[in-house]
Design an enzyme around this catalytic site. Structure first.
Site, PDB file in Angstrom:
ATOM      1  N   SER A 134       0.807  -1.219   0.000  1.00  0.00           N
ATOM      2  CA  SER A 134       0.000   0.000   0.000  1.00  0.00           C
ATOM      3  C   SER A 134       0.841   1.270   0.000  1.00  0.00           C
ATOM      4  O   SER A 134       0.368   2.333  -0.420  1.00  0.00           O
ATOM      5  CB  SER A 134      -0.953   0.006   1.201  1.00  0.00           C
ATOM      6  OG  SER A 134      -0.235  -0.147   2.410  1.00  0.00           O
ATOM      7  N   ASP A 381      -3.279   6.506  11.677  1.00  0.00           N
ATOM      8  CA  ASP A 381      -2.423   5.899  10.650  1.00  0.00           C
ATOM      9  C   ASP A 381      -1.140   6.728  10.554  1.00  0.00           C
ATOM     10  O   ASP A 381      -1.133   7.824   9.991  1.00  0.00           O
ATOM     11  CB  ASP A 381      -3.153   5.876   9.310  1.00  0.00           C
ATOM     12  CG  ASP A 381      -2.320   5.279   8.179  1.00  0.00           C
ATOM     13  OD1 ASP A 381      -1.128   4.965   8.401  1.00  0.00           O
ATOM     14  OD2 ASP A 381      -2.854   5.141   7.056  1.00  0.00           O
ATOM     15  N   HIS A 384       1.097   5.438   6.354  1.00  0.00           N
ATOM     16  CA  HIS A 384       0.897   5.972   5.005  1.00  0.00           C
ATOM     17  C   HIS A 384       1.067   7.493   5.011  1.00  0.00           C
ATOM     18  O   HIS A 384       1.329   8.095   6.050  1.00  0.00           O
ATOM     19  CB  HIS A 384      -0.478   5.556   4.482  1.00  0.00           C
ATOM     20  CG  HIS A 384      -0.656   4.074   4.422  1.00  0.00           C
ATOM     21  ND1 HIS A 384      -1.259   3.348   5.436  1.00  0.00           N
ATOM     22  CD2 HIS A 384      -0.279   3.175   3.482  1.00  0.00           C
ATOM     23  CE1 HIS A 384      -1.251   2.065   5.124  1.00  0.00           C
ATOM     24  NE2 HIS A 384      -0.656   1.924   3.947  1.00  0.00           N
TER      25      HIS A 384
END
Length: 407
Positions: A134, A381, A384
């Protein structure tokens, strides 16, 4: 726009002028790339004018972040029609936008400005594929956002088929793809949607199932670090469907990673066209889960961080040097076999950016619990990156290699 060519007798890369899309840009630029030996982190950019200082060389990966709200961001989140909700921080409520305005400034030169039309012309009739997890998808979406504003709506498309997502620029007969392959080799995490499994099972010697989808690529950009951080994995010899397959749970993470890199290297050695295919491997993308790394309170993380780390040379505890050494060794070994893989060491420049993660400002595929909502740090998060943001710089560096390095 500048094209590229070999400077006779030097073995280095030079620039030549050419016309582009019906107009001429004239500039007198002589730029050459060469590579550091030993523990090199990236290319050296030489500028004949030496306008920054008297040093003749410039490492694109060594520098600092400079606040620049005039020329950055390079695109707007809301104007990128292919933006993913995982990285759309503004859409999901982030009100502070300084993270979009930081420019990476190498110490002794300027990072080449991204020119979407020039890159599309370089990619004419070609296929660029990002292969990985990702974080590589994060970079792929950044690349699509950087390019798409230069393409009319009727001349571009985005299609998703299994693990492969394809962005196509019809006028240029060019495709920029992402292929989900988080562990490089075959595993039970290969489903592009349903891949969150507790016990990761890896077919450590099997890659063909995936690799056949990107054999014909002209440019390949790999990454594979984050999914190897789990302390234990199960190795599989045989197929998932076989009744006599051999399973073995192992805890030697670096050894398992080395085995996967060997499978990947052997496949490249046999199948890649050394003349026509450019290969890149992105270094580890750091996360910011432990605020004590940058001198803040224990128990804190990237939540509510709004400024980069200013300490030059900073490296957080998430930088797994052992894994990076393993990847670098695999790349050196491939070079010994006559196969060049350019290692883009974006780790430290990204490590400064504790402010640039989505934190809570992204789509959550499972609604946070009441307990989590009471403590936003618990579901932030910090892995990312918001877009526009740090991956745009990764792509500016990739752009420099693709445009000016013809080896």
């Amino acid at each position: 726009m500048a094209g590229s060519g070999i400077v006779p007798g030097t073995g280095r890369i030079g620039l030549r002028l050419h016309s582009l899309a019906g107009f001429l840009l004239t500039a007198l630029v002589i730029t050459t790339f060469y590579y550091l030996s030993g523990d090199s982190t990236g290319p050296i950019l030489e500028d004949e004018t030496k306008s920054k200082n008297s040093s003749p060389s410039c490492n694109l990966f060594s520098g600092k972040w400079v606040y620049d709200n005039k020329s950055y961001p390079l695109y707007k989140e809301g104007e990128c029609s292919f933006m993913a909700d995982d990285f759309a921080c503004e859409k999901f409520g982030r009100k502070e936008f300084k993270y979009q305005h930081w420019r990476w400034q190498p110490h002794d030169c300027d990072l080449p400005r991204f020119n979407a039309t020039a890159l599309l012309n370089r990619l004419r009739g070609k296929r660029l594929v990002f292969v990985g997890d990702s974080l590589n998808k994060n970079q792929w979406i950044s690349m699509v956002c950087l390019l798409e504003s230069s393409i009319p709506p009727s001349l571009k498309s985005n299609t998703w088929k299994g693990s492969l997502i394809t962005f196509e620029a019809f006028e240029y007969n060019a495709t920029i793809d992402f292929y989900w392959e988080p562990l490089l080799v075959e595993s039970n995490c290969d489903d592009p949607v349903s891949h969150h499994v507790l016990d990761r099972i890896v077919r450590i010697e099997a890659i063909e199932k995936h690799a056949r989808h990107w054999t014909d690529a002209d440019i390949l950009v790999f990454d594979s670090f984050m999914w190897w951080l789990q302390p234990e994995m199960t190795l599989l010899w045989g197929s998932f469907e076989s009744s006599d397959a051999i399973y073995k749970k192992v805890g030697k993470r670096l050894r398992v990673y080395e085995m996967a890199l060997r499978t990947w290297s052997d496949w490249l050695d046999i199948h890649i066209n050394r003349t026509n295919t450019k290969l890149f491997f992105m270094s580890l993308s750091p996360y910011h889960k432990m605020a004590e790394d940058w001198g803040s309170s224990s128990g804190q993380n990237c939540y509510n961080e709004t400024e980069p780390i200013s300490e030059e040379g900073y490296r957080g505890s998430s930088t797994d040097r052992g894994m990076m050494n393993m990847a670098e060794a695999a790349i050196r070994e491939l070079e010994g076999r006559g196969l060049k893989v350019q290692y883009l060491n974006i780790t430290q420049l990204s490590d400064y950016r504790k402010d640039a993660h989505p934190s809570i400002y992204r789509r959550h595929w499972e609604a946070p619990s009441k307990k989590q909502l009471a403590d936003p740090r618990s579901y932030s998060d910090c892995v990312h990156w918001c877009l526009p943001g740090v991956p745009d710089v990764w792509n500016q560096i990739l752009y420099a290699y693709v445009m000016f390095d013809t080896r």
